[in-house]
Design a protein around this motif. Structure first.
Motif, PDB file in Angstrom:
ATOM      1  N   ARG A 143     -35.737  72.032  75.827  1.00  0.00           N
ATOM      2  CA  ARG A 143     -34.534  71.202  75.720  1.00  0.00           C
ATOM      3  C   ARG A 143     -34.352  70.648  74.303  1.00  0.00           C
ATOM      4  O   ARG A 143     -33.243  70.272  73.913  1.00  0.00           O
ATOM      5  CB  ARG A 143     -34.587  70.033  76.713  1.00  0.00           C
ATOM      6  CG  ARG A 143     -34.226  70.411  78.134  1.00  0.00           C
ATOM      7  CD  ARG A 143     -34.140  69.170  79.015  1.00  0.00           C
ATOM      8  NE  ARG A 143     -33.212  68.181  78.481  1.00  0.00           N
ATOM      9  CZ  ARG A 143     -31.898  68.219  78.620  1.00  0.00           C
ATOM     10  NH1 ARG A 143     -31.336  69.243  79.277  1.00  0.00           N
ATOM     11  NH2 ARG A 143     -31.139  67.270  78.111  1.00  0.00           N
ATOM     12  N   GLY A 144     -35.417  70.625  73.529  1.00  0.00           N
ATOM     13  CA  GLY A 144     -35.309  70.075  72.177  1.00  0.00           C
ATOM     14  C   GLY A 144     -34.941  71.081  71.108  1.00  0.00           C
ATOM     15  O   GLY A 144     -35.094  70.795  69.911  1.00  0.00           O
ATOM     16  N   TYR A 194     -25.532  69.368  75.828  1.00  0.00           N
ATOM     17  CA  TYR A 194     -26.237  68.162  76.246  1.00  0.00           C
ATOM     18  C   TYR A 194     -25.358  67.247  77.105  1.00  0.00           C
ATOM     19  O   TYR A 194     -25.534  66.046  77.129  1.00  0.00           O
ATOM     20  CB  TYR A 194     -26.761  67.403  75.029  1.00  0.00           C
ATOM     21  CG  TYR A 194     -27.927  68.116  74.373  1.00  0.00           C
ATOM     22  CD1 TYR A 194     -29.224  67.904  74.800  1.00  0.00           C
ATOM     23  CD2 TYR A 194     -27.714  69.030  73.341  1.00  0.00           C
ATOM     24  CE1 TYR A 194     -30.292  68.573  74.225  1.00  0.00           C
ATOM     25  CE2 TYR A 194     -28.778  69.701  72.750  1.00  0.00           C
ATOM     26  CZ  TYR A 194     -30.061  69.464  73.196  1.00  0.00           C
ATOM     27  OH  TYR A 194     -31.121  70.135  72.617  1.00  0.00           O
ATOM     28  N   ASN A 382     -32.752  64.168  69.859  1.00  0.00           N
ATOM     29  CA  ASN A 382     -34.023  63.887  70.522  1.00  0.00           C
ATOM     30  C   ASN A 382     -33.826  62.940  71.702  1.00  0.00           C
ATOM     31  O   ASN A 382     -34.401  63.129  72.781  1.00  0.00           O
ATOM     32  CB  ASN A 382     -35.012  63.278  69.518  1.00  0.00           C
ATOM     33  CG  ASN A 382     -36.349  62.944  70.137  1.00  0.00           C
ATOM     34  OD1 ASN A 382     -36.870  63.680  70.970  1.00  0.00           O
ATOM     35  ND2 ASN A 382     -36.922  61.821  69.741  1.00  0.00           N
ATOM     36  N   SER A 385     -32.479  64.921  74.460  1.00  0.00           N
ATOM     37  CA  SER A 385     -33.314  66.019  74.945  1.00  0.00           C
ATOM     38  C   SER A 385     -34.420  65.555  75.877  1.00  0.00           C
ATOM     39  O   SER A 385     -34.714  66.212  76.884  1.00  0.00           O
ATOM     40  CB  SER A 385     -33.941  66.762  73.755  1.00  0.00           C
ATOM     41  OG  SER A 385     -32.958  67.275  72.891  1.00  0.00           O
TER      42      SER A 385
END
Length: 448
Positions: A143-144, A194, A382, A385
């Motif tokens: 996810r990052g 996101y 971040n 994420s």
């Protein structure tokens, strides 16, 4: 940034732009330098507090919630900083990007193609490096992937200021433009990748105040430019409502800042006095909001986002063994310069162009490494994420700071060496100025 080379007719890339653009971007870089210094102070203060005996108070303040729940606005102070204050930064980004493509040198496709392509290359390669390193780490770690893709304008410009750079204006404009386009790509990534759930009614309602804001700024630009109180009383509430509805829709609220920036006219019509009619609405809004962004909004966001309990040198070392941290550091330090250099070099070959004769590839390489200074948007991604306070979240913060610091230091070594080479050249060029006040080097070839 592709132009015919003087004398041989062969196209060049990263050639010097127009003098008005040079003056405007130089002024912008001076403002961003102040922002970068304040950003650094805020980040260091957060790290010191978060690793002091009073660390609990830092995290208590960051996580303290205030707001209005029905509109999904019951947020922690840290979230208010990232979702609310950072929208001001992205509003200015939207303004700057629109000005570049409507009134700046980038309205020319031949000049726009290089920084735009370099920005995409500088996003794609870091993301690819991160994904490769984290392929076996599981879906949560993946996810990052977008964290190492951003370039921080303020920090990068602050590094140039510390170097006391006499680098050619084309290089400084290149890094600034690349970073602005980079921010637009980042906000698109945030909006599309996101956003977990979209509340369509709120999203549709958001277009009502946005459309009214666009209508008023386009129709009555001169009125709002000259009547500051009217702009605060009418336009600001519309902007806040647009932001609140965007946030309630589930799409990250900073997207509203970019959209609002896009709505503001950057060209003045003849009825408003044209180019000689004084500062237009875009200039006025930037003048009012730039100090708020660089002096308050972004530093406050940095303060509440950069704080992480390192746990001493052992904890710091342990965080760097996480594949998430490794992917971010290598993405920023290696991915950014590889992506930017590879894209720029490929464009020269495909277009059968040469690098501008006043530059060397080592200059582009140094600027490309400087683009690995990621901070503001990297920390924002971040937060989107990973769960706040989780191991990956904390390790990613350490990685963003580490990767940015390493990139800044290496870029400083390279660019300071090049700086000595260009100092005397710049003194000669700027000294050769006609009575019109424009250095001769900018005149000719339609550049002035």
């Amino acid at each position: 940034m592709t132009n015919p080379a003087p004398g041989n007719g062969k196209k060049t890339i990263l050639s010097r732009g127009s003098y008005p653009e040079y003056v405007r971007l130089s002024d912008l870089m001076r403002k961003e330098t102040v922002g970068g210094i304040m950003l650094l102070i805020a980040a260091v203060a957060a790290l010191i507090w978060a690793n002091s005996p009073a660390a609990d108070s830092y995290f208590a303040i960051r996580d303290f919630k205030i707001g209005y729940e029905p509109w999904h606005l019951d947020l922690s102070i840290g979230k208010w900083a990232s979702d609310g204050l950072l929208a001001i930064f992205f509003f200015l980004t939207g303004l700057e990007l629109k000005r570049e493509f409507v009134a700046g040198d980038l309205r020319s496709p031949s000049r726009a193609i290089v920084p735009i392509a370099a920005a995409f290359g500088g996003v794609a390669v870091p993301a690819l490096i991160y994904v490769v390193i984290n392929l076996t780490a599981g879906p949560e770690a993946l996810r990052g992937w977008a964290i190492p893709t951003a370039t921080d304008i303020a920090f990068a410009v602050a590094v140039l200021a510390v170097i006391s750079s006499h680098l050619p204006s084309a290089l400084r404009i290149f890094i600034l433009t690349l970073a602005v386009v980079d921010d637009l790509i980042a906000i698109a990534i945030i909006a599309f990748f996101y956003t977990a759930e979209v509340h369509v009614p709120f999203l549709l309602l958001m277009f009502v105040p946005l459309a009214l804001f666009a209508f008023l700024t386009q129709k009555y630009a001169k009125f709002f430019a000259k009547n500051h109180i009217a702009a605060w009383v009418i336009l600001l509430p519309l902007g806040i409502i647009t932001w609140a509805l965007m946030h309630s829709s589930g799409v990250h609220a900073t997207v509203a800042g970019v959209l609002l920036g896009f709505m503001v006219p950057v060209l003045r019509s003849k009825k408003d006095g044209g180019a000689d009619g004084g500062p237009g609405l875009a200039e006025q809004l930037e003048h009012r909001f730039r100090p708020l962004s660089t002096g308050f909004a972004v530093p406050v966001f940095a303060f509440f986002s950069a704080g992480v309990a390192l746990g001493g040198w052992d904890g710091f070392g342990a965080s760097l063994t996480d594949t998430v941290a490794l992917g971010i550091i290598l993405g920023l330090f290696l991915g950014k310069p590889i992506g930017i250099m590879l894209t720029t070099w490929t464009l020269t070959k495909l277009s059968k162009a040469n690098l501008d004769p006043t530059l060397k590839w080592i200059d582009v390489f140094g600027i490309s490494i400087l683009a690995g200074v990621g901070f503001t948007v990297s920390l924002l991604v971040n937060d989107l994420s990973f769960v706040l306070g989780s191991e990956h979240h904390d390790h990613a913060k350490v990685a963003v700071l580490t990767g940015s610091l390493v990139s800044a230091l290496v870029a400083t070594v390279i660019l300071r060496a090049r700086n000595r080479h260009y100092r005397k050249i710049e003194e000669i060029e700027t000294a050769d100025t006609d009575q019109d006040g424009i250095p001769d080097v900018f005149e000719g070839e339609g550049r002035s």
